[in-house]
Design a protein around this motif. Structure first.
Motif, PDB file in Angstrom:
ATOM      1  N   GLU A  20      -0.826   1.198 -11.956  1.00  0.00           N
ATOM      2  CA  GLU A  20      -1.864   0.527 -11.370  1.00  0.00           C
ATOM      3  C   GLU A  20      -1.328  -0.554 -10.157  1.00  0.00           C
ATOM      4  OE1 GLU A  20      -6.018  -0.017 -11.635  1.00  0.00           O
ATOM      5  OE2 GLU A  20      -4.673   1.097 -12.520  1.00  0.00           O
ATOM      6  N   SER A  21      -0.401  -0.838 -10.163  1.00  0.00           N
ATOM      7  CA  SER A  21       0.179  -1.943  -9.014  1.00  0.00           C
ATOM      8  C   SER A  21       0.320  -0.858  -7.883  1.00  0.00           C
ATOM      9  CB  SER A  21       1.331  -2.512  -9.445  1.00  0.00           C
ATOM     10  OG  SER A  21       1.161  -3.243 -10.655  1.00  0.00           O
ATOM     11  N   LEU A  26      -1.168   1.940  -7.224  1.00  0.00           N
ATOM     12  CA  LEU A  26      -2.389   2.200  -6.709  1.00  0.00           C
ATOM     13  C   LEU A  26      -3.114   0.917  -5.907  1.00  0.00           C
ATOM     14  CD1 LEU A  26      -4.270   3.995  -9.941  1.00  0.00           C
ATOM     15  CD2 LEU A  26      -3.306   5.007  -7.711  1.00  0.00           C
ATOM     16  N   ASP A  27      -3.025  -0.047  -6.526  1.00  0.00           N
ATOM     17  CA  ASP A  27      -3.414  -1.416  -5.505  1.00  0.00           C
ATOM     18  C   ASP A  27      -2.680  -1.440  -4.407  1.00  0.00           C
ATOM     19  OD1 ASP A  27      -5.122  -2.132  -7.480  1.00  0.00           O
ATOM     20  OD2 ASP A  27      -3.777  -3.526  -8.639  1.00  0.00           O
ATOM     21  N   ALA A  28      -1.573  -1.318  -4.448  1.00  0.00           N
ATOM     22  CA  ALA A  28      -0.476  -1.265  -3.100  1.00  0.00           C
ATOM     23  C   ALA A  28      -1.020  -0.265  -2.117  1.00  0.00           C
ATOM     24  CB  ALA A  28       0.826  -1.077  -3.366  1.00  0.00           C
ATOM     25  N   VAL A  70      -4.025   1.077  -1.892  1.00  0.00           N
ATOM     26  CA  VAL A  70      -5.399   0.541  -1.360  1.00  0.00           C
ATOM     27  C   VAL A  70      -5.259  -0.431  -0.199  1.00  0.00           C
ATOM     28  CG1 VAL A  70      -7.447  -0.630  -2.015  1.00  0.00           C
ATOM     29  CG2 VAL A  70      -6.529   0.985  -3.324  1.00  0.00           C
ATOM     30  N   GLU A  71      -4.367  -1.418  -0.463  1.00  0.00           N
ATOM     31  CA  GLU A  71      -3.956  -2.633   0.546  1.00  0.00           C
ATOM     32  C   GLU A  71      -3.483  -1.830   1.927  1.00  0.00           C
ATOM     33  OE1 GLU A  71      -4.567  -5.561   1.042  1.00  0.00           O
ATOM     34  OE2 GLU A  71      -5.427  -5.693  -0.938  1.00  0.00           O
ATOM     35  N   MET A 101     -10.485   5.360  -3.511  1.00  0.00           N
ATOM     36  CA  MET A 101      -9.890   4.169  -4.262  1.00  0.00           C
ATOM     37  C   MET A 101     -10.346   2.814  -3.704  1.00  0.00           C
ATOM     38  SD  MET A 101      -6.143   6.211  -4.568  1.00  0.00           S
ATOM     39  CE  MET A 101      -5.256   4.554  -4.902  1.00  0.00           C
ATOM     40  N   VAL A 102     -10.385   2.898  -2.097  1.00  0.00           N
ATOM     41  CA  VAL A 102     -10.711   1.500  -1.944  1.00  0.00           C
ATOM     42  C   VAL A 102     -12.308   1.060  -2.322  1.00  0.00           C
ATOM     43  CG1 VAL A 102     -11.405   0.482   0.425  1.00  0.00           C
ATOM     44  CG2 VAL A 102      -9.158   1.861   0.284  1.00  0.00           C
ATOM     45  N   GLU A 118     -13.763   1.864  -4.802  1.00  0.00           N
ATOM     46  CA  GLU A 118     -13.755   1.980  -6.033  1.00  0.00           C
ATOM     47  C   GLU A 118     -13.457   0.286  -6.578  1.00  0.00           C
ATOM     48  OE1 GLU A 118     -11.579   4.946  -8.056  1.00  0.00           O
ATOM     49  OE2 GLU A 118     -13.188   6.460  -7.610  1.00  0.00           O
ATOM     50  N   ARG A 119     -12.356   0.100  -5.716  1.00  0.00           N
ATOM     51  CA  ARG A 119     -11.987  -1.457  -6.025  1.00  0.00           C
ATOM     52  C   ARG A 119     -12.584  -2.446  -5.084  1.00  0.00           C
ATOM     53  NH1 ARG A 119      -8.224   1.844  -7.806  1.00  0.00           N
ATOM     54  NH2 ARG A 119      -6.465   0.893  -9.007  1.00  0.00           N
ATOM     55  N   LEU A 139     -13.352  -2.932  -2.047  1.00  0.00           N
ATOM     56  CA  LEU A 139     -12.988  -3.465  -0.869  1.00  0.00           C
ATOM     57  C   LEU A 139     -13.311  -2.647   0.519  1.00  0.00           C
ATOM     58  CD1 LEU A 139      -9.302  -3.849  -1.736  1.00  0.00           C
ATOM     59  CD2 LEU A 139     -10.874  -5.732  -1.246  1.00  0.00           C
TER      60      LEU A 139
END
Length: 208
Positions: A51-52, A54-56, A58-59, A99-100, A102-103, A105
């Motif tokens: 999960e971390s 995937l967050d990275a 996205v960023e 993914m962006v 969905e989060r 952003l």
């Protein structure tokens, strides 16, 4: 042989490549470790859990979309260049863009391109609500076009095809029109011409 040295950027680049090609579901820590020739524990050490990771990613995608730079001698040319680059970047990473979104952003991702467009709208003499309307029109044109392209690519083979649907009668006795509508679409050319026409209208000075 297991790799003894690895950087966070190498991990993110490999993960991004897997997602671009096969979607987020294909991204597992084991598969990523195999791709990099390292141990799974090394992946965790650099990016944390999945999960971390995937967050990275996205960023990283948000940052990459922020690198769009206008090119051209006039505001109109530079606006078109931003639109073309944005379309290309969105098409190159559909899974990452999803993914962006969905989060939550998406707006942040588009902000740098919007800021570039605002600068060119000001250079062309547009201010206030007219400039905002123009910026959104360009953004929506790009996003809408990309969505249509993606839908066409995923659609099954059409029966009958466009070439079989269009004849002189359907085209109101305009054979050249029938031939054009029945032929394959040059998507790059159509996009560029439509954006140029839109920009010309937005910068014409006619509020209507």
């Amino acid at each position: 042989m297991t790799r003894t040295s690895l950087t966070r950027e190498e991990v993110l680049a490999a993960a991004g490549s897997l997602v671009r090609q096969h979607g987020p579901a294909a991204l597992t820590m084991r598969k990523l470790a195999a791709e990099l020739g390292t141990a799974v524990t090394s992946i965790y050490w650099h990016v944390g859990n999945r999960e971390s990771l995937l967050d990275a990613l996205v960023e990283r995608t948000v940052e990459e979309l922020g690198e769009i730079r206008p090119r051209g001698r006039t505001p109109a040319a530079r606006i078109v260049s931003v639109a073309r680059t944005l379309r290309r970047e969105l098409r190159a990473r559909p899974h990452l863009i999803a993914m962006v979104h969905e989060r939550g952003l998406t707006e942040r991702m588009f902000l740098p391109a919007q800021e570039a467009l605002v600068h060119e709208m000001h250079a062309a003499g547009l201010r206030g609500a007219r400039a905002a309307q123009a910026v959104r029109a360009i953004q929506f044109q790009v996003v809408g076009y990309v969505l249509v392209e993606r839908n066409r690519e995923r659609a099954p083979v059409q029966r009958p095809a466009e070439g079989e649907l269009w004849d002189s009668a359907a085209a109101e006795q305009d054979p050249a029109l029938a031939r054009a509508l029945g032929s394959a679409v040059d998507q790059d050319r159509l996009f560029t011409e439509s954006v140029r026409a839109l920009v010309a209208g937005l910068l014409s000075g006619d509020p209507g």
